[in-house]
Design a protein around this motif. Structure first.
Motif, short mmCIF file in Angstrom:
data_model
loop_
_atom_site.label_atom_id
_atom_site.label_comp_id
_atom_site.label_asym_id
_atom_site.label_seq_id
_atom_site.Cartn_x
_atom_site.Cartn_y
_atom_site.Cartn_z
N LEU A 8 -19.15 -27.51 -8.06
CA LEU A 8 -20.40 -27.33 -7.34
C LEU A 8 -20.29 -26.06 -6.32
O LEU A 8 -21.53 -25.85 -5.83
CB LEU A 8 -20.49 -28.56 -6.52
N VAL A 9 -19.43 -25.61 -5.99
CA VAL A 9 -19.04 -24.44 -4.97
C VAL A 9 -18.74 -23.30 -5.41
O VAL A 9 -17.60 -23.31 -6.18
CB VAL A 9 -18.11 -24.96 -3.86
N ASP A 10 -19.35 -22.21 -5.15
CA ASP A 10 -18.90 -20.95 -5.60
C ASP A 10 -18.62 -20.01 -4.27
O ASP A 10 -19.85 -19.58 -3.68
CB ASP A 10 -20.03 -20.34 -6.40
N ILE A 11 -17.51 -19.46 -4.29
CA ILE A 11 -17.26 -18.47 -2.97
C ILE A 11 -17.05 -17.11 -3.43
O ILE A 11 -16.47 -16.11 -2.74
CB ILE A 11 -16.10 -19.04 -2.03
N GLN A 12 -17.51 -16.75 -4.62
CA GLN A 12 -17.34 -15.39 -5.12
C GLN A 12 -18.22 -14.21 -4.16
O GLN A 12 -17.58 -13.20 -3.91
CB GLN A 12 -18.15 -15.43 -6.37
N SER A 13 -19.32 -14.81 -3.25
CA SER A 13 -19.69 -13.82 -2.47
C SER A 13 -18.86 -13.70 -1.39
O SER A 13 -18.85 -12.38 -0.72
CB SER A 13 -21.23 -14.39 -1.95
N ILE A 14 -18.15 -14.64 -0.90
CA ILE A 14 -17.09 -14.26 -0.04
C ILE A 14 -16.05 -13.26 -0.23
O ILE A 14 -15.51 -12.37 0.37
CB ILE A 14 -16.40 -15.72 0.44
N HIS A 15 -15.67 -13.47 -1.51
CA HIS A 15 -14.71 -12.26 -2.22
C HIS A 15 -15.26 -10.93 -2.28
O HIS A 15 -14.66 -10.00 -1.87
CB HIS A 15 -14.25 -12.76 -3.71
N LEU A 16 -16.59 -10.86 -2.39
CA LEU A 16 -17.37 -9.67 -2.51
C LEU A 16 -17.28 -8.79 -1.04
O LEU A 16 -16.94 -7.81 -0.89
CB LEU A 16 -18.54 -9.74 -3.25
N ARG A 17 -17.76 -9.80 -0.12
CA ARG A 17 -18.01 -9.29 1.10
C ARG A 17 -16.37 -8.95 1.65
O ARG A 17 -16.55 -7.63 2.66
CB ARG A 17 -18.53 -10.40 2.20
N LEU A 18 -15.35 -9.51 1.38
CA LEU A 18 -14.05 -9.19 1.90
C LEU A 18 -13.65 -7.95 1.36
O LEU A 18 -12.95 -7.05 2.26
CB LEU A 18 -13.10 -10.01 1.62
N GLN A 19 -14.17 -7.53 0.23
CA GLN A 19 -13.80 -6.09 -0.48
C GLN A 19 -14.26 -5.06 0.46
O GLN A 19 -13.68 -3.88 0.55
CB GLN A 19 -14.23 -6.19 -1.74
N ASP A 20 -15.34 -5.22 1.03
CA ASP A 20 -15.69 -4.30 2.27
C ASP A 20 -14.84 -4.14 3.71
O ASP A 20 -15.17 -3.03 4.19
CB ASP A 20 -17.31 -4.65 2.57
N LEU A 21 -14.11 -4.99 3.64
CA LEU A 21 -13.27 -4.85 4.88
C LEU A 21 -11.94 -3.94 4.68
O LEU A 21 -11.50 -4.06 3.64
CB LEU A 21 -12.95 -6.15 5.43
N ASP A 22 -11.53 -3.49 5.76
CA ASP A 22 -10.23 -2.59 5.62
C ASP A 22 -9.05 -3.47 5.70
O ASP A 22 -8.62 -3.42 6.81
CB ASP A 22 -10.16 -1.33 6.70
N LEU A 23 -8.73 -4.27 4.71
CA LEU A 23 -7.47 -5.20 4.92
C LEU A 23 -6.85 -4.79 3.49
O LEU A 23 -7.52 -4.39 2.46
CB LEU A 23 -8.21 -6.48 4.84
N ASN A 24 -5.50 -5.38 3.52
CA ASN A 24 -4.78 -5.15 2.35
C ASN A 24 -4.87 -6.48 1.66
O ASN A 24 -5.44 -7.58 1.97
CB ASN A 24 -3.17 -5.07 2.84
N ASP A 25 -4.37 -6.61 0.56
CA ASP A 25 -4.62 -7.63 -0.46
C ASP A 25 -4.32 -9.11 -0.02
O ASP A 25 -4.72 -10.04 -0.06
CB ASP A 25 -4.03 -7.27 -2.12
N GLU A 26 -2.95 -8.84 0.78
CA GLU A 26 -2.45 -10.13 1.36
C GLU A 26 -3.43 -10.62 2.42
O GLU A 26 -3.75 -11.94 2.16
CB GLU A 26 -1.03 -9.65 1.88
N GLU A 27 -3.81 -9.76 3.23
CA GLU A 27 -4.66 -10.30 4.34
C GLU A 27 -6.00 -11.03 3.55
O GLU A 27 -6.62 -11.87 4.07
CB GLU A 27 -5.04 -9.16 5.13
N LYS A 28 -6.71 -10.09 2.61
CA LYS A 28 -7.77 -10.79 1.93
C LYS A 28 -7.68 -11.99 1.14
O LYS A 28 -8.37 -13.02 1.38
CB LYS A 28 -8.25 -9.72 0.77
N SER A 29 -6.26 -12.24 0.69
CA SER A 29 -6.00 -13.51 0.02
C SER A 29 -6.01 -14.62 1.11
O SER A 29 -6.28 -15.60 0.95
CB SER A 29 -4.54 -13.26 -0.61
N HIS A 30 -5.39 -14.32 2.16
CA HIS A 30 -5.20 -15.15 3.44
C HIS A 30 -6.51 -15.65 3.70
O HIS A 30 -6.83 -16.79 3.98
CB HIS A 30 -4.29 -14.59 4.35
N LEU A 31 -7.49 -14.70 3.95
CA LEU A 31 -8.97 -15.20 4.48
C LEU A 31 -9.62 -16.08 3.26
O LEU A 31 -10.33 -17.08 3.70
CB LEU A 31 -9.61 -13.87 4.71
N VAL A 32 -9.31 -15.79 1.97
CA VAL A 32 -9.80 -16.59 0.99
C VAL A 32 -9.51 -17.77 1.05
O VAL A 32 -10.34 -18.94 0.69
CB VAL A 32 -9.71 -15.89 -0.47
N ASN A 33 -7.98 -18.00 1.48
CA ASN A 33 -7.42 -19.65 1.48
C ASN A 33 -8.09 -20.01 2.64
O ASN A 33 -8.29 -21.37 2.38
CB ASN A 33 -5.88 -19.28 1.87
#
Length: 108
Positions: A8-33
């Motif tokens: 029922l829930v899609d957070i793809q938009s969060i993944h996309l928005r995080l791509q715009d931030l100056d973060l490394n992959d580990e930080e992005k993964s942590h924020l997705v979690n």
């Protein structure tokens, strides 16, 4: 991790928005979690607020069994329009996360 409400829930938009931030992959993964954990907490909280004390115990016990079909049968009997409520809570959380991401861009 697959939650009983994942379909029922899609957070793809969060993944996309995080791509715009100056973060490394580990930080992005942590924020997705964190986004997943926040959704899980808010959805569980919303469901529990709809249940009686006894039904809360049953719900939590069924969650630990990871039997999604049984859990959905229970929820559909006990909570009116449960899927709509879950979708609304999820959308509210996602909208709030979008605001947080946009605000963090301004601070960078």
């Amino acid at each position: 991790m697959r939650y009983f409400f994942s379909h029922l829930v899609d957070i793809q938009s969060i993944h996309l928005r995080l791509q715009d931030l100056d973060l490394n992959d580990e930080e992005k993964s942590h924020l997705v979690n964190i986004a997943h954990d926040t959704l899980h907490f808010e959805i569980i909280n919303a469901i529990l607020s709809e249940l009686s004390q006894e039904d809360k115990k049953i719900f939590l016990r069924q969650m630990t069994m990871n039997d999604h079909a049984s859990l959905w049968r229970f929820l559909n009997k006990k909570v009116d329009k449960v899927e709509e409520k879950i979708k609304q809570v999820a959308q509210d959380v996602i909208d709030e996360l979008h605001v947080d991401i946009e605000e963090s861009k301004k601070l960078a």
